[in-house]
Motif scaffolding. Structure first.
Motif, short mmCIF file in Angstrom:
data_model
loop_
_atom_site.label_atom_id
_atom_site.label_comp_id
_atom_site.label_asym_id
_atom_site.label_seq_id
_atom_site.Cartn_x
_atom_site.Cartn_y
_atom_site.Cartn_z
N THR A 114 27.47 73.71 -21.84
CA THR A 114 26.76 72.44 -21.67
C THR A 114 26.45 71.89 -23.05
OG1 THR A 114 24.58 73.51 -21.63
CG2 THR A 114 25.68 73.13 -19.50
N TYR A 115 26.44 70.58 -23.14
CA TYR A 115 26.04 69.89 -24.37
C TYR A 115 25.06 68.80 -24.00
CZ TYR A 115 26.20 67.22 -28.74
OH TYR A 115 25.87 66.55 -29.90
N GLU A 116 23.82 68.93 -24.48
CA GLU A 116 22.78 67.95 -24.20
C GLU A 116 22.85 66.86 -25.28
OE1 GLU A 116 19.09 70.22 -23.77
OE2 GLU A 116 20.37 71.85 -23.04
N ILE A 117 23.20 65.68 -24.85
CA ILE A 117 23.51 64.59 -25.79
C ILE A 117 22.30 64.24 -26.65
CG2 ILE A 117 24.20 62.17 -25.98
CD1 ILE A 117 25.91 62.58 -23.45
N ALA A 118 21.12 64.14 -26.08
CA ALA A 118 19.93 63.70 -26.83
C ALA A 118 19.53 64.70 -27.90
CB ALA A 118 18.77 63.45 -25.87
N ILE B 122 24.89 63.89 -15.49
CA ILE B 122 25.77 65.01 -15.84
C ILE B 122 27.20 64.49 -15.90
CG2 ILE B 122 26.06 65.75 -13.42
CD1 ILE B 122 25.73 68.24 -16.31
N TYR B 123 27.89 64.81 -16.99
CA TYR B 123 29.28 64.40 -17.17
C TYR B 123 30.18 65.62 -17.02
CZ TYR B 123 27.41 60.03 -19.01
OH TYR B 123 26.74 58.83 -19.14
N GLU C 203 28.61 61.88 -13.06
CA GLU C 203 29.67 60.99 -13.58
C GLU C 203 30.92 61.83 -13.82
OE1 GLU C 203 31.84 57.90 -14.78
OE2 GLU C 203 31.81 59.81 -15.84
N PHE C 204 32.01 61.50 -13.11
CA PHE C 204 33.22 62.32 -13.18
C PHE C 204 34.43 61.59 -13.75
CE2 PHE C 204 30.89 64.26 -9.51
CZ PHE C 204 30.63 65.49 -10.10
N LYS C 205 34.24 60.41 -14.30
CA LYS C 205 35.39 59.64 -14.77
C LYS C 205 35.49 59.53 -16.29
CE LYS C 205 35.74 56.73 -10.63
NZ LYS C 205 35.71 55.33 -10.09
N GLN C 206 34.37 59.65 -16.99
CA GLN C 206 34.39 59.35 -18.42
C GLN C 206 34.72 60.52 -19.34
OE1 GLN C 206 30.49 57.14 -18.91
NE2 GLN C 206 31.83 55.72 -19.97
N LEU C 207 34.36 61.74 -18.93
CA LEU C 207 34.46 62.86 -19.87
C LEU C 207 35.90 63.16 -20.27
CD1 LEU C 207 33.18 65.09 -21.51
CD2 LEU C 207 33.13 66.53 -19.45
N LYS C 208 36.80 63.19 -19.30
CA LYS C 208 38.19 63.52 -19.61
C LYS C 208 38.82 62.52 -20.57
CE LYS C 208 42.47 65.02 -17.36
NZ LYS C 208 43.14 65.26 -16.06
N PRO C 209 38.76 61.21 -20.31
CA PRO C 209 39.32 60.26 -21.28
C PRO C 209 38.60 60.29 -22.63
CG PRO C 209 38.20 59.08 -19.53
CD PRO C 209 38.30 60.50 -19.09
N ALA C 210 37.29 60.59 -22.62
CA ALA C 210 36.56 60.68 -23.88
C ALA C 210 37.14 61.78 -24.76
CB ALA C 210 35.08 60.95 -23.61
N ILE C 211 37.36 62.96 -24.17
CA ILE C 211 37.92 64.07 -24.94
C ILE C 211 39.35 63.76 -25.37
CG2 ILE C 211 38.57 66.51 -24.87
CD1 ILE C 211 36.25 66.95 -22.91
N GLU C 212 40.13 63.16 -24.48
CA GLU C 212 41.52 62.83 -24.82
C GLU C 212 41.60 61.85 -25.98
OE1 GLU C 212 43.20 61.59 -21.12
OE2 GLU C 212 43.54 63.65 -20.43
N TYR C 213 40.72 60.88 -25.99
CA TYR C 213 40.68 59.91 -27.09
C TYR C 213 40.27 60.61 -28.39
CZ TYR C 213 39.24 55.97 -29.99
OH TYR C 213 39.09 55.08 -31.03
N GLY D 182 28.88 55.08 -26.43
CA GLY D 182 29.42 53.80 -26.90
C GLY D 182 30.04 52.98 -25.78
N LYS D 183 30.44 53.65 -24.71
CA LYS D 183 31.00 52.95 -23.55
C LYS D 183 29.93 52.64 -22.50
CE LYS D 183 35.41 53.14 -24.78
NZ LYS D 183 36.25 51.95 -25.01
N GLY D 184 28.67 52.78 -22.91
CA GLY D 184 27.59 52.47 -21.99
C GLY D 184 27.03 53.67 -21.26
N GLY D 185 27.41 54.88 -21.69
CA GLY D 185 26.96 56.09 -21.03
C GLY D 185 25.51 56.43 -21.34
N ASP D 186 25.05 57.48 -20.71
CA ASP D 186 23.64 57.90 -20.77
C ASP D 186 23.38 58.71 -22.04
OD1 ASP D 186 21.09 58.83 -20.34
OD2 ASP D 186 21.48 59.62 -18.32
N ALA D 187 22.54 58.19 -22.91
CA ALA D 187 22.23 58.87 -24.17
C ALA D 187 21.37 60.11 -23.96
CB ALA D 187 21.51 57.91 -25.11
N LYS D 188 20.86 60.29 -22.74
CA LYS D 188 20.09 61.50 -22.42
C LYS D 188 20.87 62.43 -21.48
CE LYS D 188 15.56 59.30 -22.99
NZ LYS D 188 14.25 58.99 -22.33
#
Length: 463
Positions: free
Chosen positions: A78-82, A140-141, A160-170, A30-36
């Motif tokens: 690991t969690y594969e988003i697609a 890879i996040y 990508e090392f910036k999005q995962l932590k705030p995503a989980i915190e939210y 939703g923040k523009g990340g990679d759906a795959k």
């Protein structure tokens, strides 16, 4: 029926790791990340004490647990988003370790226990990362400070090392039924421990004994971990907000402040009760207790989804001001006292914080640089979403270190009556704290611990 009120029935199921992973992935996309893309997390490593070969106390990483429900050290996921595929990697059988510790959990046992799609051993992590579907064209996040040196992301186009932590915190702010059930269970166990302390208080000689009573009640109910270091503060020690010595003699002090809570499967309770050690309040301690109880009740009653927490914090201060005016401790006009922030001298901390896997849980958006002293230590700012759990913990304290600068300040000392104040130093401090689930139209109080005056005094005298 209240959400997860039948907590034992809810907890018969599995921790909802896949639902959490999907929630986090949706936030990222939703923040523009990679759906795959692929989410990668590591559990905490088992460590030895610095100066010997004994194992240090283990605490699972909360980011990892949120997407796994797995309490095993030295694990990965690991969690594969697609494809929404969640894979857990756990330590393999090591013969030398089995000699000392017995057989570890097998991959088959782990797959049956946890809400995952596949379980492999940790020897397979790098090969799995290299062979993940479409990894060469995806992202890879990960959390940068939580990636082991031997792990390689070479097969991924983007790291990508910036999005995962705030995503989980939210995502952690709003709770599933399972999470609420864990918090409710932790509250039930901690309540039994608080009651045990109330019953034992009149006969003990020091704070240590009461801490031991609390711990015993938790451990014998299979809650071996505390959510935080207990505060067991008699008399004026309760004026120290995070008093942790818990070792002073108990003799003539009137009140005991007990801030303590166990955790269950990584989820916390956080409960504070203040009560008369021998079962009878003094005139001064009873007056302060009534104000704080009124602060808490009115603030809880004002809560519901999307309410502005900052305004509830203000409400607590306004009630405190009126109560302290009635006692003669404060002087002047209530509105002016509020504008001048005089009540901060007696109520210096925030009204509460989010609760979950951490006692001070994620997502609060605190601003500790706020120039407004009334809000500087408020750990949650903004509106409260439905299914969040927040503590409501007003207090009034008589801390010389905090109050005396007000008495020496020419612009503030006219609002405090020092002669009246003199009678209240021995009260120390009063805090009452419950864990509150925010619902669409109101709240559920997850904390059944007694706090009404008649209830606690009768409990103490029954011991």
């Amino acid at each position: 029926m209240a959400i997860a009120e039948n907590y034992e029935e809810v907890l018969n199921g599995k921790y909802p790791a896949k639902a959490h992973a999907k929630k986090v992935a949706e936030w990222i996309v939703g923040k523009g990340g990679d759906a795959k893309g692929t989410i990668y997390l590591e559990g905490q490593k088992q460590k030895l004490n610095e100066d010997n070969d004994g194992e240090a106390p283990f605490r699972q990483r909360r980011y990892f647990f949120y997407l796994s429900g797995c309490e095993l050290p030295d694990s990965f996921l690991t969690y594969e988003i697609a494809t929404e595929k969640l894979t857990l990697f756990i330590p393999p059988v090591e013969a030398d370790e089995v000699i000392w510790s017995g057989l570890p959990m097998s991959t088959e046992e782990a797959k049956a226990k946890y809400d995952i799609d596949e379980c492999k051993t940790t020897k397979d992590v790098n090969s799995h990362l290299a062979n993940t579907s479409e990894s060469a064209q995806s992202t890879i996040y990960a959390i940068p400070e939580q990636v082991s040196d031997h792990i390689t992301f070479l097969s991924y186009k983007e790291k990508e090392f910036k999005q995962l932590k705030p995503a989980i915190e939210y995502c952690r702010v709003t709770k599933s039924d399972y999470e609420i059930a864990l918090i409710r269970k932790a509250n039930v166990i901690s309540t039994a421990a608080h009651v045990a302390v109330m019953k034992a208080a009149a006969s003990v000689k020091n704070e240590c004994e009461l801490e031991a009573v609390f711990l015993k009640a938790c451990v014998e109910r299979n809650a071996k971990n505390q959510a935080y270091h207990s505060i067991v503060a008699a008399g004026e020690h309760a004026a120290t907000l995070h008093y942790v010595h818990n070792a002073a003699p108990i003799s003539s002090q009137n009140l005991l402040l007990l801030d303590a809570g166990c955790e269950v499967d990584c989820y916390a309770s956080d409960i504070t009760r203040t009560f008369p050690i021998k079962g009878s309040f003094t005139e001064e301690s009873l007056a302060i207790y009534k104000i704080v109880l009124d602060m808490q009740n009115q603030c809880i009653n004002a809560l519901k989804a999307d309410v502005l927490w900052d305004s509830i914090h203000e409400l607590a201060h306004k009630i405190a001001i009126n109560g302290l005016l009635d006692l003669g401790i404060l002087k002047g006009n209530a509105d002016e006292l509020f504008e001048k922030r005089i009540s901060v001298a007696f109520f210096p901390h925030g009204l509460g914080h989010y609760l979950g896997m951490d006692t001070h849980d994620t997502g609060g958006n605190a601003n500790y640089q706020d120039k407004d002293v009334m809000f500087r230590y408020l750990r949650v700012r903004g509106t409260l979403p439905e299914r969040s759990v927040i503590t409501v913990e007003p207090g009034i304290y008589f801390c010389r270190f905090i109050i005396e600068p007000y008495l020496k300040d020419e612009g503030q000392n006219g609002y405090i009556d020092e002669k009246v104040l003199e009678r209240y130093w021995s009260v120390g401090g009063v805090r009452i704290e419950d864990n509150i689930l925010i619902t669409k139209d109101g709240v559920e109080n997850l904390t059944p611990t007694p706090k009404e005056i008649d209830d606690i005094t009768q409990l103490i005298k029954s011991g």
